[in-house]
Design a protein around this motif. Structure first.
Motif, PDB file in Angstrom:
ATOM      1  N   ALA B 166       4.586  -0.510   2.878  1.00 38.31           N
ATOM      2  CA  ALA B 166       3.660  -0.270   2.042  1.00 38.31           C
ATOM      3  C   ALA B 166       2.355  -1.381   2.355  1.00 38.31           C
ATOM      4  O   ALA B 166       3.216  -2.475   1.447  1.00 38.31           O
ATOM      5  CB  ALA B 166       3.378   0.994   1.738  1.00 38.31           C
ATOM      6  N   LYS B 167       1.607  -1.390   2.034  1.00 38.05           N
ATOM      7  CA  LYS B 167      -0.138  -2.456   1.635  1.00 38.05           C
ATOM      8  C   LYS B 167       0.087  -2.183   0.554  1.00 38.05           C
ATOM      9  O   LYS B 167      -0.108  -1.185  -0.488  1.00 38.05           O
ATOM     10  CB  LYS B 167      -1.220  -2.319   2.122  1.00 38.05           C
ATOM     11  N   ASN B 168      -0.496  -3.484  -0.376  1.00 35.28           N
ATOM     12  CA  ASN B 168      -0.690  -3.874  -2.007  1.00 35.28           C
ATOM     13  C   ASN B 168      -2.391  -2.830  -1.522  1.00 35.28           C
ATOM     14  O   ASN B 168      -3.090  -3.928  -1.644  1.00 35.28           O
ATOM     15  CB  ASN B 168      -0.101  -4.372  -2.382  1.00 35.28           C
ATOM     16  N   PHE B 169      -2.465  -2.290  -2.786  1.00 31.98           N
ATOM     17  CA  PHE B 169      -3.817  -1.658  -3.115  1.00 31.98           C
ATOM     18  C   PHE B 169      -3.998  -1.738  -5.212  1.00 31.98           C
ATOM     19  O   PHE B 169      -3.148  -1.111  -5.623  1.00 31.98           O
ATOM     20  CB  PHE B 169      -4.060  -0.969  -3.051  1.00 31.98           C
ATOM     21  N   GLY B 199      -6.464   5.677   0.946  1.00 28.81           N
ATOM     22  CA  GLY B 199      -4.961   5.569   0.308  1.00 28.81           C
ATOM     23  C   GLY B 199      -3.970   5.187   1.265  1.00 28.81           C
ATOM     24  O   GLY B 199      -2.647   5.103   1.002  1.00 28.81           O
ATOM     25  N   TYR B 202      -1.276   2.650   1.350  1.00 29.27           N
ATOM     26  CA  TYR B 202      -0.849   1.619   0.621  1.00 29.27           C
ATOM     27  C   TYR B 202      -0.103   2.561  -0.496  1.00 29.27           C
ATOM     28  O   TYR B 202      -0.182   3.467  -0.679  1.00 29.27           O
ATOM     29  CB  TYR B 202      -2.485   1.452  -0.074  1.00 29.27           C
ATOM     30  N   ILE B 204      -0.692   2.203  -4.819  1.00 26.27           N
ATOM     31  CA  ILE B 204      -2.079   1.915  -5.734  1.00 26.27           C
ATOM     32  C   ILE B 204      -0.476   1.667  -7.039  1.00 26.27           C
ATOM     33  O   ILE B 204      -0.643   1.828  -7.224  1.00 26.27           O
ATOM     34  CB  ILE B 204      -2.753   2.905  -5.481  1.00 26.27           C
ATOM     35  N   ALA B 231      -2.739   8.172  -0.907  1.00 30.61           N
ATOM     36  CA  ALA B 231      -1.094   6.822  -1.543  1.00 30.61           C
ATOM     37  C   ALA B 231      -0.284   7.867  -1.185  1.00 30.61           C
ATOM     38  O   ALA B 231      -0.049   8.050  -2.328  1.00 30.61           O
ATOM     39  CB  ALA B 231      -1.984   5.684  -2.074  1.00 30.61           C
ATOM     40  N   PHE B 276      -3.973  -8.748  -3.200  1.00 28.59           N
ATOM     41  CA  PHE B 276      -3.421  -7.376  -3.505  1.00 28.59           C
ATOM     42  C   PHE B 276      -4.631  -7.380  -1.367  1.00 28.59           C
ATOM     43  O   PHE B 276      -5.523  -7.756  -1.032  1.00 28.59           O
ATOM     44  CB  PHE B 276      -4.542  -6.887  -4.008  1.00 28.59           C
ATOM     45  N   ASP B 277      -4.030  -6.651  -0.908  1.00 31.85           N
ATOM     46  CA  ASP B 277      -5.044  -6.671   0.284  1.00 31.85           C
ATOM     47  C   ASP B 277      -6.366  -5.757   0.485  1.00 31.85           C
ATOM     48  O   ASP B 277      -7.030  -5.279   1.208  1.00 31.85           O
ATOM     49  CB  ASP B 277      -3.810  -5.218   0.998  1.00 31.85           C
ATOM     50  N   ARG B 278      -6.647  -5.017  -0.821  1.00 30.53           N
ATOM     51  CA  ARG B 278      -7.639  -4.204  -1.138  1.00 30.53           C
ATOM     52  C   ARG B 278      -7.791  -3.745  -2.841  1.00 30.53           C
ATOM     53  O   ARG B 278      -6.693  -3.757  -3.399  1.00 30.53           O
ATOM     54  CB  ARG B 278      -7.708  -3.046  -0.801  1.00 30.53           C
TER      55      ARG B 278
END
Lengths: 203, 470
Positions: B166-169, B199, B202, B204, B231, B276-278
């Motif tokens: 997943a992406k980082n938030f 989310g 991501y 979180i 998320a 972080f991506d967001r």
């Protein structure tokens, strides 16, 4: 798991956002120890009134949508609980694909474990499909190999899908069998872990 | 090269193999319960597969259990299907040699209360369970998330999960909260800010001084509600608060292993230069005690707020959903939320049934009385939480105020056991979902903190906890 290649079916529009898995299959149907037979609980509180009588207004109860194989719905479909009973109930009811602008993660994942295809399209494309799905004899077609949805009027929309997931879906593959081919890597990982984190062994 | 996030580090430490962009991730702890496992065990049997690591698996009975008469055991459960599910779990764990805390065992309780309480949940781990609120365990700096039943079967058979990263938030909550504001309000404020799908895709990480200042119970509440923001997993980096909580628990490392574990756990933090991506930042001081008005956890307003109009939403499906929610909830746009009278108050669930939650509710209840006509119930998260609360005399405080003191379980959070709302009943609930029918068909749920729920019980309507602070 059954393979999914191509589907030509009636599509039922359900234009609501954030339909959660409690709506898809309420908790009283989760007490089963089987995967089959969950169609009776699908959208139960939409499909029936408090006395358990069929609600004629709900889309899947309308004669025009009997036998629908595709559901077209609003943003964030399948949010909430991780219950795999949600895709099981949809499949048991005869729904083989769901089209939306977005899906919740766990639900999306669960679909692929069961051969139910979740299709993500742009808002205006979903809207057009919903508009065209109103009324009687329409057929929406989904071609997984080509990654396209064709509307009743012939408009073609392309969708994205992870190539691995697509390949497994096309062949109806069992993920466990595939992972077990990596058993030597799992063994090795466990040996290393047992040395580095001995407190997790024999707990 | 940029540094790594906490999530990156846990991920990297668990990749067994990568095939075509999909990773096989090793799972350190698999928690199971009666509702999402029967079909998984049936699948194992059908394919003549075993359970790879029964020692890394722990079973509890929680979703279906009645919150009274537990000493009588499973055979006394009145609901035939629930009883069958519980019996099926009992048979499955016996057959495969999995440790099980059955109904009536003091160690039993809600799966996400039991794991941490037993010291099973530890930093840097991967933890899964067939329950979306598995995100709770992220409070310890463990990568923890819910899975479906097919994946439960996959983990039982292989002790791994096939995953894409997943992406980082990062959600930073900085500063000092006002009195009466805590983790539940932070969580609702975050969901209100990002929405229930904000989310999605991501993981979180919660950071910032207000998060650091939270107890483990508070961090668990915050991570628990991460899934309501879409998320799968929430994380808080482990620190002294974490280590102090784990130390001495039954499954915590002992002796020399404790020091070894500690130095391992301390490697799990986000590097200064990680990207972080967001990222969003909230000011704790501006967060008010919060409450939901609708049927999605993103339908959040401050306690001083009014019910919004469907016209204020920007898309047609959101407007349709808001209009449906208002009708379902029996509310009118523009009305003050504190005017909503409650029939039932539920203090419990994997979100808010730990000792600190019960203390916060008891502090409001002490010396007061539940309003006429309100049914108020307190359901501790485990037998051990109940025992501790009883030792502190909290049960007496609740009972004297007119609350029911019940036995542990998921209870009215999800209406799978006898604790349910009846159609039209309105509840002030410390649980996690205000979905239509979640607490019982036609039931109207308002989510809030334990102190706010206790205040609603006393007032007989949704109330501002700050009016009750002595």
């Amino acid at each position: 798991m059954e393979a999914f290649t191509r589907l030509d079916a009636k599509a039922a529009p359900l234009p609501l956002a954030n339909i959660d898995t409690d709506q898809i299959i309420p908790k009283q149907f989760l007490k089963t120890v089987e995967r089959k037979g969950l169609a009776k609980g699908l959208f139960y509180e939409y499909r029936t009134d408090e006395q358990g009588r069929e609600n004629p207004d709900f889309v899947l109860n309308q004669p025009a949508y009997k036998g629908a194989g595709v559901l077209i719905t609003g943003d964030n479909f399948g949010c909430g609980s991780s219950r795999e009973h949600a895709p099981w109930a949809l499949m048991d009811f005869g729904i083989k694909a769901v089209i939306s602008t977005s899906f919740a993660d766990i639900f999306y994942n669960n679909c692929f474990q069961n051969g139910l295809l979740p299709v993500v399209l742009k808002a205006e494309e979903v809207q057009q499909l919903m508009d065209e799905a109103r009324g009687g004899n329409h057929v929406t077609s989904i071609d997984l190999e080509a990654q396209t949805v064709t509307s009743p009027s012939g408009a073609v929309f392309r969708f994205e899908i992870d190539p691995n997931r697509k390949a497994k879906m096309l062949r109806g593959l069992d993920a466990i069998g595939e992972t077990l081919q990596a058993a030597p890597s799992i063994d090795l990982y466990e040996q290393k872990r047992a040395l580095a984190q001995p407190w997790l062994e024999g707990a | 090269m940029a540094g790594k996030t906490l999530y990156d580090k846990i991920w990297d430490a668990h990749v067994v193999d990568t095939q075509d962009g999909e990773s096989i991730l090793y799972i350190d702890l698999h928690l199971i319960h009666e509702v999402t496992t029967p079909q998984a065990f049936a699948g194992l049997r059908a394919n003549r597969r075993g359970v790879r690591r029964p020692d890394r698996t722990l079973a509890v009975a929680d979703h279906n259990v009645p919150t009274e008469g537990q000493a009588l055991g499973v055979d006394a459960v009145a609901d035939e299907e629930a009883r069958l599910q519980l019996q099926t779990l009992g048979k499955n764990v016996a057959e495969y040699g999995i440790e099980y805390f059955p109904m009536g065992d003091i160690r039993n309780g809600i799966v996400h209360v039991v794991g941490p309480e037993q010291g099973r949940t530890q930093p840097g781990m991967t933890i899964v369970c067939g329950d979306s609120h598995t995100s709770t365990h992220g409070a310890f700096g463990a990568l923890a998330h819910g899975i479906g039943t097919s994946e439960v079967e996959h983990v039982l058979a292989t002790q791994t999960l096939r995953q894409k990263k997943a992406k980082n938030f990062r959600v930073r909550i900085e500063g000092e909260p006002a009195p009466g504001v805590g983790a539940k309000d932070y969580a609702l404020a975050v969901i209100g800010e990002i929405g229930t799908a904000g989310g999605t895709g991501y993981v979180i990480e919660y950071a910032g001084s207000a998060v650091r200042a939270l107890s483990m119970e508070g961090r668990m509440t915050l991570c628990n509600l991460t899934i309501e923001g879409g998320a799968r997993a929430g994380l808080v980096a482990p620190d002294e608060t974490t280590f102090e909580y784990i130390k001495g628990r039954p499954a915590a490392p002992k002796g020399g292993a404790w020091e070894m574990a500690l130095s391992y756990w301390k490697t799990f933090f986000t590097d200064e230069d990680a990207v972080f991506d967001r990222e969003i930042v909230l000011d704790a001081a501006t967060i008010a005690p919060s409450v939901t008005w609708g049927t999605s956890p993103e339908d959040v307003i401050p306690i001083t707020g009014v019910v919004p109009s469907p016209d204020s939403f920007d898309t047609p499906d959101k407007r349709a959903s808001a209009a449906r929610a208002l009708e379902y909830m029996g509310l009118t746009a523009g009305q003050k939320i504190t005017d909503a009278k409650v029939d039932v108050v539920f203090i419990g669930s994997c979100t808010n049934s730990r000792i600190e939650d019960l203390r916060a509710a008891a502090a409001i209840a002490e010396g007061r009385r539940v309003a006429e006509g309100v049914r108020a119930m307190v359901v501790p998260g485990s037998g051990l939480v109940a025992a501790q609360a009883e030792e502190e005399g909290l049960d007496e405080v609740f009972k004297a105020a007119g609350f029911e003191w019940r036995e542990p379980g998921c209870s009215m959070c999800l209406g799978m056991n006898p604790d349910k709302l009846t159609p039209g009943q309105r509840s002030a609930s410390t649980s996690n979902r205000n979905f239509e029918g979640r607490q019982g068909r036609g039931g109207r749920t308002h989510l809030m903190s334990p102190a706010m729920a206790a205040a609603a019980a006393i007032a007989g309507h949704i109330a501002d906890v700050r009016d009750f602070l002595k």
